[in-house]
Design a protein around this motif. Structure first.
Motif, PDB file in Angstrom:
ATOM      1  N   ASP A  62      45.649   7.529 -15.453  1.00 33.27           N
ATOM      2  CA  ASP A  62      44.668   7.330 -14.374  1.00 33.27           C
ATOM      3  C   ASP A  62      44.925   8.265 -13.198  1.00 33.27           C
ATOM      4  O   ASP A  62      44.792   7.893 -12.020  1.00 33.27           O
ATOM      5  CB  ASP A  62      44.672   5.876 -13.887  1.00 33.27           C
ATOM      6  CG  ASP A  62      44.211   4.912 -14.963  1.00 33.27           C
ATOM      7  OD1 ASP A  62      43.347   5.306 -15.770  1.00 33.27           O
ATOM      8  OD2 ASP A  62      44.715   3.784 -14.985  1.00 33.27           O
ATOM      9  N   PHE A  63      45.293   9.501 -13.506  1.00 37.87           N
ATOM     10  CA  PHE A  63      45.605  10.472 -12.467  1.00 37.87           C
ATOM     11  C   PHE A  63      44.401  10.726 -11.557  1.00 37.87           C
ATOM     12  O   PHE A  63      44.525  10.740 -10.327  1.00 37.87           O
ATOM     13  CB  PHE A  63      46.064  11.789 -13.117  1.00 37.87           C
ATOM     14  CG  PHE A  63      46.408  12.871 -12.130  1.00 37.87           C
ATOM     15  CD1 PHE A  63      47.663  12.948 -11.574  1.00 37.87           C
ATOM     16  CD2 PHE A  63      45.454  13.821 -11.759  1.00 37.87           C
ATOM     17  CE1 PHE A  63      47.976  13.942 -10.658  1.00 37.87           C
ATOM     18  CE2 PHE A  63      45.760  14.815 -10.844  1.00 37.87           C
ATOM     19  CZ  PHE A  63      47.021  14.876 -10.289  1.00 37.87           C
ATOM     20  N   THR A  64      43.233  10.900 -12.155  1.00 41.55           N
ATOM     21  CA  THR A  64      42.042  11.233 -11.376  1.00 41.55           C
ATOM     22  C   THR A  64      41.667  10.114 -10.407  1.00 41.55           C
ATOM     23  O   THR A  64      41.380  10.349  -9.229  1.00 41.55           O
ATOM     24  CB  THR A  64      40.858  11.532 -12.299  1.00 41.55           C
ATOM     25  OG1 THR A  64      41.173  12.657 -13.137  1.00 41.55           O
ATOM     26  CG2 THR A  64      39.599  11.842 -11.503  1.00 41.55           C
ATOM     27  N   SER A  65      41.670   8.881 -10.897  1.00 41.36           N
ATOM     28  CA  SER A  65      41.305   7.753 -10.029  1.00 41.36           C
ATOM     29  C   SER A  65      42.353   7.510  -8.953  1.00 41.36           C
ATOM     30  O   SER A  65      42.016   7.149  -7.811  1.00 41.36           O
ATOM     31  CB  SER A  65      41.108   6.486 -10.872  1.00 41.36           C
ATOM     32  OG  SER A  65      42.312   6.139 -11.548  1.00 41.36           O
ATOM     33  N   ASN A  66      43.620   7.714  -9.297  1.00 39.66           N
ATOM     34  CA  ASN A  66      44.681   7.516  -8.307  1.00 39.66           C
ATOM     35  C   ASN A  66      44.630   8.548  -7.186  1.00 39.66           C
ATOM     36  O   ASN A  66      45.005   8.258  -6.048  1.00 39.66           O
ATOM     37  CB  ASN A  66      46.049   7.562  -8.975  1.00 39.66           C
ATOM     38  CG  ASN A  66      46.297   6.368  -9.880  1.00 39.66           C
ATOM     39  OD1 ASN A  66      45.722   5.297  -9.675  1.00 39.66           O
ATOM     40  ND2 ASN A  66      47.131   6.544 -10.891  1.00 39.66           N
ATOM     41  N   MET A  67      44.172   9.739  -7.501  1.00 39.75           N
ATOM     42  CA  MET A  67      44.109  10.809  -6.507  1.00 39.75           C
ATOM     43  C   MET A  67      42.753  10.896  -5.815  1.00 39.75           C
ATOM     44  O   MET A  67      42.552  11.762  -4.968  1.00 39.75           O
ATOM     45  CB  MET A  67      44.417  12.159  -7.176  1.00 39.75           C
ATOM     46  CG  MET A  67      45.806  12.252  -7.781  1.00 39.75           C
ATOM     47  SD  MET A  67      47.109  12.107  -6.544  1.00 39.75           S
ATOM     48  CE  MET A  67      46.882  13.630  -5.652  1.00 39.75           C
ATOM     49  N   SER A  68      41.833  10.003  -6.146  1.00 44.37           N
ATOM     50  CA  SER A  68      40.492  10.057  -5.576  1.00 44.37           C
ATOM     51  C   SER A  68      40.451   9.397  -4.201  1.00 44.37           C
ATOM     52  O   SER A  68      40.954   8.281  -4.013  1.00 44.37           O
ATOM     53  CB  SER A  68      39.494   9.378  -6.509  1.00 44.37           C
ATOM     54  OG  SER A  68      38.210   9.339  -5.922  1.00 44.37           O
ATOM     55  N   ILE A  69      39.847  10.074  -3.261  1.00 45.69           N
ATOM     56  CA  ILE A  69      39.674   9.533  -1.910  1.00 45.69           C
ATOM     57  C   ILE A  69      38.785   8.298  -1.927  1.00 45.69           C
ATOM     58  O   ILE A  69      38.924   7.387  -1.110  1.00 45.69           O
ATOM     59  CB  ILE A  69      39.075  10.614  -0.984  1.00 45.69           C
ATOM     60  CG1 ILE A  69      40.116  11.674  -0.669  1.00 45.69           C
ATOM     61  CG2 ILE A  69      38.546  10.010   0.302  1.00 45.69           C
ATOM     62  CD1 ILE A  69      41.253  11.190   0.188  1.00 45.69           C
ATOM     63  N   GLN A  70      37.864   8.268  -2.866  1.00 45.53           N
ATOM     64  CA  GLN A  70      36.903   7.165  -2.929  1.00 45.53           C
ATOM     65  C   GLN A  70      37.580   5.820  -3.191  1.00 45.53           C
ATOM     66  O   GLN A  70      36.983   4.768  -2.957  1.00 45.53           O
ATOM     67  CB  GLN A  70      35.853   7.439  -4.017  1.00 45.53           C
ATOM     68  CG  GLN A  70      35.147   8.774  -3.873  1.00 45.53           C
ATOM     69  CD  GLN A  70      34.459   8.908  -2.529  1.00 45.53           C
ATOM     70  OE1 GLN A  70      33.929   7.939  -2.009  1.00 45.53           O
ATOM     71  NE2 GLN A  70      34.466  10.123  -1.974  1.00 45.53           N
ATOM     72  N   GLU A  71      38.806   5.841  -3.662  1.00 42.31           N
ATOM     73  CA  GLU A  71      39.526   4.609  -3.954  1.00 42.31           C
ATOM     74  C   GLU A  71      40.083   3.958  -2.690  1.00 42.31           C
ATOM     75  O   GLU A  71      40.592   2.848  -2.739  1.00 42.31           O
ATOM     76  CB  GLU A  71      40.678   4.894  -4.921  1.00 42.31           C
ATOM     77  CG  GLU A  71      40.235   5.381  -6.303  1.00 42.31           C
ATOM     78  CD  GLU A  71      39.465   4.319  -7.056  1.00 42.31           C
ATOM     79  OE1 GLU A  71      39.849   3.140  -6.975  1.00 42.31           O
ATOM     80  OE2 GLU A  71      38.482   4.678  -7.741  1.00 42.31           O
ATOM     81  N   TYR A  72      39.995   4.663  -1.579  1.00 47.28           N
ATOM     82  CA  TYR A  72      40.600   4.170  -0.344  1.00 47.28           C
ATOM     83  C   TYR A  72      39.538   4.068   0.747  1.00 47.28           C
ATOM     84  O   TYR A  72      38.541   4.784   0.730  1.00 47.28           O
ATOM     85  CB  TYR A  72      41.735   5.094   0.109  1.00 47.28           C
ATOM     86  CG  TYR A  72      42.749   5.352  -0.981  1.00 47.28           C
ATOM     87  CD1 TYR A  72      43.765   4.441  -1.231  1.00 47.28           C
ATOM     88  CD2 TYR A  72      42.676   6.502  -1.769  1.00 47.28           C
ATOM     89  CE1 TYR A  72      44.692   4.669  -2.231  1.00 47.28           C
ATOM     90  CE2 TYR A  72      43.595   6.743  -2.775  1.00 47.28           C
ATOM     91  CZ  TYR A  72      44.603   5.820  -3.004  1.00 47.28           C
ATOM     92  OH  TYR A  72      45.504   6.046  -3.998  1.00 47.28           O
ATOM     93  N   ASN A  73      39.766   3.170   1.700  1.00 46.47           N
ATOM     94  CA  ASN A  73      38.842   2.984   2.814  1.00 46.47           C
ATOM     95  C   ASN A  73      39.143   4.034   3.881  1.00 46.47           C
ATOM     96  O   ASN A  73      39.775   3.763   4.907  1.00 46.47           O
ATOM     97  CB  ASN A  73      38.983   1.570   3.377  1.00 46.47           C
ATOM     98  CG  ASN A  73      37.859   1.231   4.339  1.00 46.47           C
ATOM     99  OD1 ASN A  73      36.995   2.060   4.635  1.00 46.47           O
ATOM    100  ND2 ASN A  73      37.872   0.013   4.834  1.00 46.47           N
ATOM    101  N   VAL A  74      38.688   5.248   3.621  1.00 45.15           N
ATOM    102  CA  VAL A  74      38.999   6.366   4.501  1.00 45.15           C
ATOM    103  C   VAL A  74      38.372   6.193   5.881  1.00 45.15           C
ATOM    104  O   VAL A  74      38.967   6.552   6.898  1.00 45.15           O
ATOM    105  CB  VAL A  74      38.525   7.694   3.855  1.00 45.15           C
ATOM    106  CG1 VAL A  74      38.767   8.860   4.796  1.00 45.15           C
ATOM    107  CG2 VAL A  74      39.243   7.917   2.540  1.00 45.15           C
TER     108      VAL A  74
END
Length: 403
Positions: free
Chosen positions: A267-279
């Protein structure tokens, strides 16, 4: 009208009596000179006019120089400091309205209720001061450029040999990527570490860290999210020469496809995605608007404490001192923990997290140490002032008791 006699000193040193006659309409004030209590036959020294556009100034001509500096009471009205100079009568006078008797304000007693209320407000002031301190330390001590510079100064060999989940970073990365299978058994763990040592891994990681931090905290640039394909193409393909030198193989399409597939399993892509966090929330916390709001809120809470304790110096300095001492101590100890504690922890555990914290976050630690020290110093000053006030109050009470 009413009249009052005042002592008049002439320009030649002679002393007589001036009689000021105040008419009911307060339009004319006549100054006479002569013997005491003899209004008739006195020579007029001048006429004072009030209606010349200056309601509080007397202007007129006089035949003799004189000064009358006495107070003339006319009912509730007063004529004060009428001065007669050589050749000209110029004075200032006042007709005040009746004023109520002055009532001295009774001092407010700062009892237990007020102290408890001030303590509650002080806790909130302490919390917001602490939040403001950490926001400032992170914003100016862990910016994108600073983190990038610190990452590029890391020792790559130390980084690769550091442990993560009980295994060296290099070996863990080797197994996660399935590097042996991807290179058709051309690379083993030793040659992979040699390959990593010859790459631009620190520069690549530092640049990506800068992009993430600038985007999250400052809202700068575009979405820096890194996918599996981005990582393989931007890092491994660009270091193809290092691969040929280390294990005699290059990164062809098949090799890269295997590496991408293995990264996707983790899950490298999802872990590194900004969209996964409340930026958005994080960005707002570190914005200058939020910093201004926190500063204003802290000031309001400090003023509130002053009002609750009726601006009593002893209580005021005590609460302010406690706020700065507690906040400063926590911030200072945080800096010590990052600067020294992480280094000591790494020397015992060899964990990658402690190594990164001790090196990458060193500017943040220095900012926390400096800011924490300043707050501690301010708190100490407030405490010294409180002690001095108590000492003076005790001394005054002893003198009063002796009297």
């Amino acid at each position: 009208g009413r009249a009052s006699c005042h002592t008049l000193r002439g320009y030649d040193g002679g002393v007589g009596v001036a009689t000021l006659v105040i008419r009911d309409d307060y339009i004319r004030v006549v100054a006479f000179g002569g013997e005491p209590r003899q209004l008739h036959g006195c020579q007029p020294l001048g006429v004072v006019r009030q209606n010349d556009g200056y309601p509080r100034r007397a202007v007129g001509e006089a035949e003799r120089g004189a000064t009358v500096g006495h107070l003339l009471s006319v009912g509730y009205d007063e004529v004060t400091a009428l001065k007669v100079f050589l050749g000209t009568l110029v004075g200032f006078y006042l007709y005040p309205e009746p004023q109520p008797a002055f009532k001295e304000k009774k001092p407010v007693k700062v009892g237990a209720g007020r102290l408890i209320g001030a303590s509650v407000v002080a806790v909130f002031a302490m919390i917001f001061t602490l939040i403001l301190s950490f926001v400032l330390c992170i914003k100016f001590g862990a910016s994108g450029d600073i983190v990038k510079s610190r990452i590029e100064k890391l020792d790559l060999r130390t980084l690769l040999t550091a442990e993560y989940d009980g295994e060296e970073i290099s070996n863990d990365l080797y197994k996660t990527l399935g590097f042996r299978t991807a290179t058709d058994n051309a690379a083993d763990e030793t040659s992979f570490k040699e390959f990593m040592m010859n790459t631009n891994f620190l520069e690549y990681t530092g640049e990506k860290a800068k992009q993430y931090i600038d985007y999250i905290i400052g809202g700068e640039g575009s979405d820096p999210s890194v996918t599996s394909e981005d990582f393989v193409n931007d890092f491994f393909r660009n270091n193809d020469s290092a691969a040929r030198e280390a294990f005699g193989s290059s990164f062809n399409d098949d090799t890269c496809d295997i590496l991408v597939k293995n990264l996707n399993k983790e899950d490298f892509t999802s872990n590194m995605s900004i969209q996964e966090y409340n930026v958005g929330s994080v960005r707002y916390i570190f914005s200058y608007i939020t910093i201004g709001i926190l500063v204003a809120l802290v000031i309001v809470l400090f003023i509130w404490i002053a009002l609750i304790v009726d601006r009593k110096g002893r209580h005021l300095t005590g609460f302010y001192g406690n706020i700065f001492l507690v906040s400063g101590l926590i911030v200072f100890l945080s800096g010590v923990a990052v600067a020294l504690g992480a280094s000591v922890a790494y020397s015992f555990t060899s964990e990658i997290a402690f190594y990164l914290a001790a090196n990458v976050l060193l500017p943040f630690a220095l900012a926390a140490l400096c800011l924490g020290f300043v707050e501690l110093l301010i708190g100490y000053i407030f405490k010294k002032v409180k002690k001095s006030i108590k000492k003076k109050a005790k001394k005054a009470a002893e003198i009063s008791a002796q009297a």
